[in-house]
Design a protein around this motif. Sequence first.
Motif, PDB file in Angstrom:
ATOM      1  N   ARG A 122       1.734 -10.218  16.338  1.00 42.46           N
ATOM      2  CA  ARG A 122       0.863  -9.029  17.318  1.00 42.46           C
ATOM      3  C   ARG A 122       0.572  -7.694  15.614  1.00 42.46           C
ATOM      4  NH1 ARG A 122       3.657  -8.816  21.599  1.00 42.46           N
ATOM      5  NH2 ARG A 122       4.732  -6.931  20.854  1.00 42.46           N
ATOM      6  N   HIS A 123       1.052  -8.017  14.498  1.00 40.67           N
ATOM      7  CA  HIS A 123       0.894  -6.865  13.730  1.00 40.67           C
ATOM      8  C   HIS A 123       0.779  -7.597  12.380  1.00 40.67           C
ATOM      9  CE1 HIS A 123       1.862  -4.172  16.232  1.00 40.67           C
ATOM     10  NE2 HIS A 123       3.243  -4.095  17.015  1.00 40.67           N
ATOM     11  N   THR A 124       0.102  -8.823  12.136  1.00 37.98           N
ATOM     12  CA  THR A 124      -0.424  -9.334  11.099  1.00 37.98           C
ATOM     13  C   THR A 124      -1.180  -8.457  10.829  1.00 37.98           C
ATOM     14  OG1 THR A 124      -1.532 -10.984  12.185  1.00 37.98           O
ATOM     15  CG2 THR A 124       1.150 -11.404  10.972  1.00 37.98           C
ATOM     16  N   MET A 125      -2.392  -7.927  11.038  1.00 37.20           N
ATOM     17  CA  MET A 125      -3.680  -7.256  11.300  1.00 37.20           C
ATOM     18  C   MET A 125      -3.859  -6.479  10.504  1.00 37.20           C
ATOM     19  SD  MET A 125      -7.471  -7.960  13.345  1.00 37.20           S
ATOM     20  CE  MET A 125      -6.706  -7.236  14.205  1.00 37.20           C
ATOM     21  N   VAL A 126      -4.580  -5.749   9.470  1.00 32.83           N
ATOM     22  CA  VAL A 126      -4.141  -4.820   9.152  1.00 32.83           C
ATOM     23  C   VAL A 126      -5.661  -3.344  10.057  1.00 32.83           C
ATOM     24  CG1 VAL A 126      -3.166  -4.705   7.233  1.00 32.83           C
ATOM     25  CG2 VAL A 126      -5.409  -5.139   6.940  1.00 32.83           C
ATOM     26  N   PHE A 157      -1.227   4.866   7.900  1.00 36.50           N
ATOM     27  CA  PHE A 157      -2.009   4.208   8.773  1.00 36.50           C
ATOM     28  C   PHE A 157      -0.870   4.556  10.260  1.00 36.50           C
ATOM     29  CE2 PHE A 157      -5.975   3.740   7.296  1.00 36.50           C
ATOM     30  CZ  PHE A 157      -5.644   3.435   6.075  1.00 36.50           C
ATOM     31  N   ASN A 158       0.414   4.504  10.099  1.00 35.43           N
ATOM     32  CA  ASN A 158       1.651   4.531  10.939  1.00 35.43           C
ATOM     33  C   ASN A 158       2.058   5.420  10.484  1.00 35.43           C
ATOM     34  OD1 ASN A 158       0.535   1.408  11.444  1.00 35.43           O
ATOM     35  ND2 ASN A 158       0.778   1.422   8.838  1.00 35.43           N
ATOM     36  N   HIS A 159       2.014   7.202  11.505  1.00 32.55           N
ATOM     37  CA  HIS A 159       3.036   7.834  11.113  1.00 32.55           C
ATOM     38  C   HIS A 159       3.757   7.957  12.393  1.00 32.55           C
ATOM     39  CE1 HIS A 159       3.781  11.820   9.520  1.00 32.55           C
ATOM     40  NE2 HIS A 159       3.703  12.606  10.567  1.00 32.55           N
ATOM     41  N   ALA A 174       9.666  -1.509  10.345  1.00 34.98           N
ATOM     42  CA  ALA A 174      10.709  -3.344   9.595  1.00 34.98           C
ATOM     43  C   ALA A 174       9.311  -3.967   9.936  1.00 34.98           C
ATOM     44  CB  ALA A 174      11.708  -3.138   9.907  1.00 34.98           C
ATOM     45  N   ALA A 175       9.208  -4.573  10.995  1.00 28.42           N
ATOM     46  CA  ALA A 175       8.494  -5.668  11.967  1.00 28.42           C
ATOM     47  C   ALA A 175       6.497  -4.935  11.293  1.00 28.42           C
ATOM     48  CB  ALA A 175       8.564  -5.164  13.461  1.00 28.42           C
ATOM     49  N   LEU A 176       6.419  -3.724  11.371  1.00 28.72           N
ATOM     50  CA  LEU A 176       4.918  -3.831  10.659  1.00 28.72           C
ATOM     51  C   LEU A 176       5.050  -4.130   9.463  1.00 28.72           C
ATOM     52  CD1 LEU A 176       4.823  -0.280  11.761  1.00 28.72           C
ATOM     53  CD2 LEU A 176       3.190  -2.442  13.154  1.00 28.72           C
ATOM     54  N   SER A 192      -9.795  -9.724  -5.550  1.00 24.83           N
ATOM     55  CA  SER A 192     -10.312  -9.731  -7.594  1.00 24.83           C
ATOM     56  C   SER A 192     -10.613 -11.150  -7.740  1.00 24.83           C
ATOM     57  CB  SER A 192      -7.948 -10.611  -7.828  1.00 24.83           C
ATOM     58  OG  SER A 192      -7.628 -11.621  -7.363  1.00 24.83           O
ATOM     59  N   ILE A 193     -10.913 -12.401  -6.338  1.00 22.73           N
ATOM     60  CA  ILE A 193     -12.305 -13.459  -6.907  1.00 22.73           C
ATOM     61  C   ILE A 193     -13.172 -13.326  -6.008  1.00 22.73           C
ATOM     62  CG2 ILE A 193     -10.251 -15.099  -7.381  1.00 22.73           C
ATOM     63  CD1 ILE A 193     -10.360 -16.485  -4.311  1.00 22.73           C
ATOM     64  N   GLY A 194     -13.470 -11.825  -5.561  1.00 16.35           N
ATOM     65  CA  GLY A 194     -14.997 -11.789  -4.917  1.00 16.35           C
ATOM     66  C   GLY A 194     -14.928 -12.234  -3.700  1.00 16.35           C
ATOM     67  N   HIS A 195     -13.654 -12.592  -2.812  1.00 19.59           N
ATOM     68  CA  HIS A 195     -14.198 -13.793  -2.194  1.00 19.59           C
ATOM     69  C   HIS A 195     -13.505 -13.199  -0.735  1.00 19.59           C
ATOM     70  CE1 HIS A 195     -13.617 -17.886  -2.848  1.00 19.59           C
ATOM     71  NE2 HIS A 195     -14.684 -17.497  -3.835  1.00 19.59           N
ATOM     72  N   PRO A 196     -14.568 -13.174   0.986  1.00 14.48           N
ATOM     73  CA  PRO A 196     -14.488 -12.115   1.896  1.00 14.48           C
ATOM     74  C   PRO A 196     -12.699 -12.296   2.344  1.00 14.48           C
ATOM     75  CG  PRO A 196     -15.527 -13.822   2.387  1.00 14.48           C
ATOM     76  CD  PRO A 196     -15.304 -14.145   0.439  1.00 14.48           C
ATOM     77  N   PHE A 197     -12.174 -11.422   3.037  1.00 17.66           N
ATOM     78  CA  PHE A 197     -10.935 -11.697   3.892  1.00 17.66           C
ATOM     79  C   PHE A 197     -11.473 -12.538   4.610  1.00 17.66           C
ATOM     80  CE2 PHE A 197     -10.379  -8.221   0.713  1.00 17.66           C
ATOM     81  CZ  PHE A 197     -10.120  -6.599   0.907  1.00 17.66           C
ATOM     82  N   MET A 198      -9.905 -13.366   4.652  1.00 18.50           N
ATOM     83  CA  MET A 198      -9.751 -13.349   6.071  1.00 18.50           C
ATOM     84  C   MET A 198      -8.682 -13.685   6.970  1.00 18.50           C
ATOM     85  SD  MET A 198     -11.786 -16.453   5.167  1.00 18.50           S
ATOM     86  CE  MET A 198     -10.939 -17.823   6.798  1.00 18.50           C
ATOM     87  N   TYR A 199      -9.045 -13.169   7.960  1.00 15.11           N
ATOM     88  CA  TYR A 199      -7.867 -12.698   9.356  1.00 15.11           C
ATOM     89  C   TYR A 199      -6.764 -13.512   9.891  1.00 15.11           C
ATOM     90  CZ  TYR A 199     -11.669  -8.918  10.090  1.00 15.11           C
ATOM     91  OH  TYR A 199     -12.024  -7.800   9.727  1.00 15.11           O
ATOM     92  N   PRO A 200      -5.406 -13.160   9.342  1.00 19.56           N
ATOM     93  CA  PRO A 200      -4.213 -14.337   9.803  1.00 19.56           C
ATOM     94  C   PRO A 200      -4.768 -14.365  11.465  1.00 19.56           C
ATOM     95  CG  PRO A 200      -4.203 -11.757  10.378  1.00 19.56           C
ATOM     96  CD  PRO A 200      -4.943 -11.487  10.069  1.00 19.56           C
TER      97      PRO A 200
END
Length: 436
Positions: A122-126, A157-159, A174-176, A192-200
């Motif tokens: 549930r926390h893999t996305m940023v 972002f996680n104060h 720790a889980a985050l 670094s290679i100019g590709h779009p981010f892929m979501y988990p």
Amino acid sequence: MIASLKKLYDNRTSDKFATLTLPNGETIQFPMYSGSLGPDVIDISPLKKADLFTYDPGFVATASCSSAVTYIDGNKGELLYRGYPIEQLAEKTTFLQTCYLLYNGEMPTEAEFQTYRAEITRHTMVTQRMADFMKGFDSAAHPMAVMIAVVGALAAFNHEWTNVKSSRSRQKSAALLVAKMPTIAAMSYKYSIGHPFMYPQNSYGFAENFLYMMFATPCEPYRPDPILVKALNRIFILHADHEQNASTSTVRLSGSTNANPFACVSAGIASLWGPAHGGANEAVLKMLNEIGSPDNITAFIEEIKSGKSGRRLMGFGHRVYKNFDPRAHVMRNTCHQVLEHLKLEDDELFRIALELEKIALEDEYFVERKLYPNVDFYSGIVLRALNIPTTMFTAIFAIARTIGWVSHWNEQHTDPEFRIGRPRQLYLGSKKRDLK
Ligand code: SDX
């Protein structure tokens, strides 16, 4: 849940004493403690009264803390995570099961594992703002430079999860960190290679998800090869923890000031980046490429032994292991399996590595110094076979070691001897003098 370190102190026996006789004839008695495994330790705190310091550059013979997380027997070449041999964990568990074990002290029940896996998933996305933040970097930035900055910025972002004195807050942060490290690492590569981010993908396992975020594109379906997923899962397990190594000691020293976990792990990443530590796998591959052919190995080893260049045989030697690093054995087998699966058995770099290991292990210089292959000697070849770019090797080490860092960070906050770390020194500078 974990036996608190405080309870485990009751297992420390201190029925022995060491006596120091000073040049003036005065003697000082020091309590000695025996742990559940490993050498006894001498509690040097009575030295405070004598206004003396111990002196141990590099902490070769210094125990910085009590811990129940990991045990290493350097002479036997043994590595235990919470008492379980690394060979068994690498063979029989997933990385997330090992994460649960390292943090909580016991293997999870099925129900406990499902709850833990769901929380990590549930926390893999940023947040999207983190993705925007990443775009401030030069595309040529080394992924470790990006990870140091972005992981430290997680505190912004996680104060709400930075209360280090709350066990729930520590467990959540720790889980985050465990959950977001692969995403941040993959994003630094894609950027670094100019590709779009892929979501988990929430339906993928931890290692599978990382390979997906690294190599998938929005243009077509992509499912990582299960054999390669298994190999990466094993690499993550082998790199998960290693007692009080340089980066873990960095995290503990930062944690001793009650710094927030994101700042502590960012400091750990910075320490791991060094080629003498986590950067060695990248350095091994550069070394094998430089050797270029098995015919050049003898001359290369002679150069190392001469000491003229000050260079070292990267992937060899270890402060604690004076025998084979047990992780190197597992890594070499994984290397064989992956190269065979990919029909790369005659991979030139692997052939050079095998020949280099054989020659070095028969050479007196390495034998008398008890220098054996360590975890980094083969990991680079496996990662290269997985098409992981060399600059990402240490980032993968950081993904794996995050669980070790946060497990030690959590443990130190349960330690009755918790206090700010503040070593002293032998001063060799100018005596007191006045400005003219
Ligand atoms: C990791 O601490 C950990 O647990 C780390 C780690 C983890 O999981 O966290 O296991 C991960 O960092 C593995 C190590 C990766 N680094 C490398 O492979 C880099 C190459 N190895 C070294 O630089 C070295 O072996 C260290 C840093 C790993 C250990 O250094 P030490 O314990 O301080 O050993 P030393 O420098 O005192 O060397 C002792 C002798 C010296 O020779 P003399 O002065 O006695 O003549 O051994 C020689 C060194 O020159 N030596 C080497 C050598 N390593 C030590 N000579 C050639 N090649 C090498 N690799």
